[in-house]
Enzyme design. Structure first.
Site, mmCIF file in Angstrom:
data_model
loop_
_atom_site.group_PDB
_atom_site.id
_atom_site.type_symbol
_atom_site.label_atom_id
_atom_site.label_comp_id
_atom_site.label_asym_id
_atom_site.label_seq_id
_atom_site.Cartn_x
_atom_site.Cartn_y
_atom_site.Cartn_z
ATOM 1 N N ASP A 112 -12.166 6.734 4.250
ATOM 2 C CA ASP A 112 -10.923 6.527 5.005
ATOM 3 C C ASP A 112 -10.502 5.063 4.993
ATOM 4 O O ASP A 112 -9.480 4.706 5.564
ATOM 5 C CB ASP A 112 -11.101 7.015 6.455
ATOM 6 C CG ASP A 112 -9.773 7.132 7.191
ATOM 7 O OD1 ASP A 112 -8.733 7.238 6.511
ATOM 8 O OD2 ASP A 112 -9.772 7.115 8.434
ATOM 9 N N ARG A 136 -7.336 -0.628 1.609
ATOM 10 C CA ARG A 136 -7.794 -1.941 1.162
ATOM 11 C C ARG A 136 -8.233 -1.907 -0.301
ATOM 12 O O ARG A 136 -8.145 -2.909 -1.010
ATOM 13 C CB ARG A 136 -8.919 -2.435 2.069
ATOM 14 C CG ARG A 136 -10.192 -1.609 2.029
ATOM 15 C CD ARG A 136 -11.099 -1.849 3.216
ATOM 16 N NE ARG A 136 -10.504 -1.366 4.456
ATOM 17 C CZ ARG A 136 -11.095 -1.434 5.654
ATOM 18 N NH1 ARG A 136 -12.296 -1.982 5.765
ATOM 19 N NH2 ARG A 136 -10.484 -0.972 6.712
ATOM 20 N N ASP A 181 1.782 6.641 5.316
ATOM 21 C CA ASP A 181 0.769 5.662 4.951
ATOM 22 C C ASP A 181 1.202 4.862 3.724
ATOM 23 O O ASP A 181 0.456 4.025 3.220
ATOM 24 C CB ASP A 181 -0.577 6.343 4.696
ATOM 25 C CG ASP A 181 -1.758 5.464 5.065
ATOM 26 O OD1 ASP A 181 -1.576 4.530 5.866
ATOM 27 O OD2 ASP A 181 -2.865 5.691 4.551
ATOM 28 N N LYS A 222 0.855 -1.197 0.000
ATOM 29 C CA LYS A 222 0.000 0.000 0.000
ATOM 30 C C LYS A 222 0.884 1.238 0.000
ATOM 31 O O LYS A 222 1.689 1.449 0.898
ATOM 32 C CB LYS A 222 -0.887 -0.006 1.250
ATOM 33 C CG LYS A 222 -1.673 1.292 1.469
ATOM 34 C CD LYS A 222 -2.360 1.289 2.835
ATOM 35 C CE LYS A 222 -2.980 2.638 3.162
ATOM 36 N NZ LYS A 222 -3.559 2.668 4.525
ATOM 37 N N LYS A 253 -9.787 13.089 8.315
ATOM 38 C CA LYS A 253 -9.166 12.837 9.604
ATOM 39 C C LYS A 253 -9.045 14.136 10.403
ATOM 40 O O LYS A 253 -9.060 15.237 9.841
ATOM 41 C CB LYS A 253 -7.762 12.262 9.407
ATOM 42 C CG LYS A 253 -7.702 10.770 9.116
ATOM 43 C CD LYS A 253 -6.257 10.308 9.039
ATOM 44 C CE LYS A 253 -6.157 8.796 9.012
ATOM 45 N NZ LYS A 253 -6.684 8.226 7.772
#
Length: 471
Positions: A328, A332, A269, A246, A258
């Site tokens: 958010d 995935r 991230d 990712k 956020k």
């Protein structure tokens, strides 16, 4: 990076002399002068030094500083590496150091640890003074077979190089490391013999990577998908392992924005993608005799005018439709497209996804990374690799009861569960994109991506390298 040398010779003038010692053992000091040996014996008596792990004694008064370093009660590679890392701080102001290692294994692990401990990220520091920078340039370790040990150190050096690369990527601000820049940086690795194919926005659309395209809709930076392959065994066509990472270069979370505090670590991230690419770099540097392939999805998740909306439905690379119920939960989506693209185009039968999906941080903290798998043999191999590398995993449950929480009334699947807010559903979501018969594991590194100093830990590189070398 520090120069590491192995020698059977005595130290030269001006070197700091380090004596590593296991608990309760006799100090090996045959390389010391008679006066230095007396100083060492006196210091041991006065300090009560006994060789306990991470016990250090500084001795002055000889021709050069001497350091006693405790290695603990038994030979433990990870403990010795940690001691080496701590030792670097004690050598911060010295230029050269000589380490009288107990044996080759101790020498290799101590040198590896010192190199790991020497890492810093000060690219953007403008007010540091000369004395704020380490002076240490060279460490020399005494061993019986210097040439053989120098050769044996090459895989360690390759791994350190890859870990530092991973950390550098993660520590860069998102204003610099956009998906485009990240992709260009990966492309550079072709000099190692890696094959790198970069898919831009047009390619992503052509290949039907609709979930990645959806995540990137609100960002000014265009997405990229990068495929990296290493063919260490030209006699075989099949890939031994596929890696998926990712690479959300910044996650503001789209419409489900956020909080300010929640965005503090979001430049990292993309730590999963960084770990995967760095593991490929390590494999290339070590010339591993395996066929490996990696796919990383590089995007930003921002709240722009075209951002994906709650209730939208998008189609994955393999044709599955996904109803978006939380913007958010974008990681995935990125991984799902990469998983299907990898299986469809490269027929990979064994895969490992690495990501910061976030939820498991509240369960496992910063001690373990979470492990999910549909195959017990792969899970066991990863758990063993975690114990050996020091990057430990904790296996979590995964069955179709969690998948049912993601049922959608209008699409094949939702990206989150509305009624059952459990962290496992992120992995359950990914399991829906695995073709029948394929072995798969997912590693959630959200809680372990930072070290104790608050910078990138590089977690995942050692773990994957250990697994790959044991395939």
């Amino acid at each position: 990076m520090l120069e590491v040398l192995f020698t059977a010779e005595r130290p030269v003038s001006g070197m700091v002399k380090i004596i590593p010692m296991f608990e309760g053992k006799t100090v090996k000091a045959d390389f010391l002068t008679a006066d230095e040996a007396k100083l060492v014996k006196k210091a041991i008596v006065q300090s009560g030094f006994n060789g306990k792990a991470n016990e250090f004694v500084d001795i002055f008064g000889g021709r050069a500083k001497i350091i006693l370093a405790g290695l603990g009660g038994k030979k433990d590679d990870l403990v010795i590496q940690g001691i080496g890392s701590n030792l670097f701080g004690k050598l911060f102001s010295d230029e050269k150091a000589y380490i009288a290692a107990e044996d080759e294994t101790t020498a290799l692990n101590m040198a590896f640890g010192i190199l790991l401990g020497s890492y810093s990220f000060d690219k953007y520091k403008t007010e540091k003074k000369a004395e704020d920078y380490p002076k240490l340039e060279q460490i020399t370790l005494k061993v019986e077979k210097a040439r053989e040990t120098q050769e044996a150190f090459k895989p360690y050096l390759a791994l350190v190089t890859a870990i530092r690369y991973c950390k550098d990527l993660c520590n860069e601000p998102a204003s610099y490391l956009t998906p485009e820049v990240f992709a260009v940086d990966i492309k550079r690795l072709e000099y190692l013999g890696l094959e790198v194919d970069v898919l831009d926005g047009k390619d992503i659309k052509t290949n039907g990577l609709g979930l990645i395209e959806a995540v990137a809709k609100g960002a000014a930076s265009a997405p990229r998908v990068v495929v990296v392959s290493w063919r260490g065994n030209r006699k075989e066509e099949a890939y031994d392992l596929g890696l998926i990472g990712k690479g959300v270069c910044f996650d503001a979370s789209g419409l489900n924005l956020k909080s300010g505090a929640g965005m503090v670590e979001m430049k990292m991230d993309m730590a999963g993608a960084a770990a995967v690419i760095a593991a490929m770099k390590a494999a290339a540097l070590q010339r591993v005799r395996k066929n490996l392939i990696a796919v990383v999805g590089l995007v930003e998740n921002m709240p722009g005018a075209a951002v994906m909306k709650i209730g939208d439905v998008y189609t994955s690379a393999g044709g599955k439709t996904v109803e978006i119920m939380n913007t958010d939960a974008e990681g995935r989506l990125v991984l799902a497209d990469c998983l299907e693209y990898l299986q469809k185009n490269y027929k990979v039968k064994k895969m490992i996804a690495v990501a910061t999906l976030g939820a498991l941080k509240n369960v496992l903290g910063n001690v373990y990374a979470g492990l999910f798998s549909n195959d017990s043999s792969l899970a066991k191999a990863l758990l063993r690799a975690g114990e050996k590398s020091g990057e430990r995993l904790w296996e979590m449950p995964l069955d179709n009861q969690y998948e049912k929480m993601l049922n959608s009334p209008i699409a094949d699947i939702r990206n989150v569960s509305l009624n059952d807010k459990v962290s496992i559903v992120s992995a359950a979501f990914l399991s829906r994109f695995i073709e029948k018969g394929n072995k798969w594991a997912h590693i959630d590194i959200s809680g372990v991506r930072l070290d104790k100093k608050g910078i990138a830990s590089g977690f995942g590189v050692r773990l994957l390298n250990e697994l790959i070398r044991g395939l």
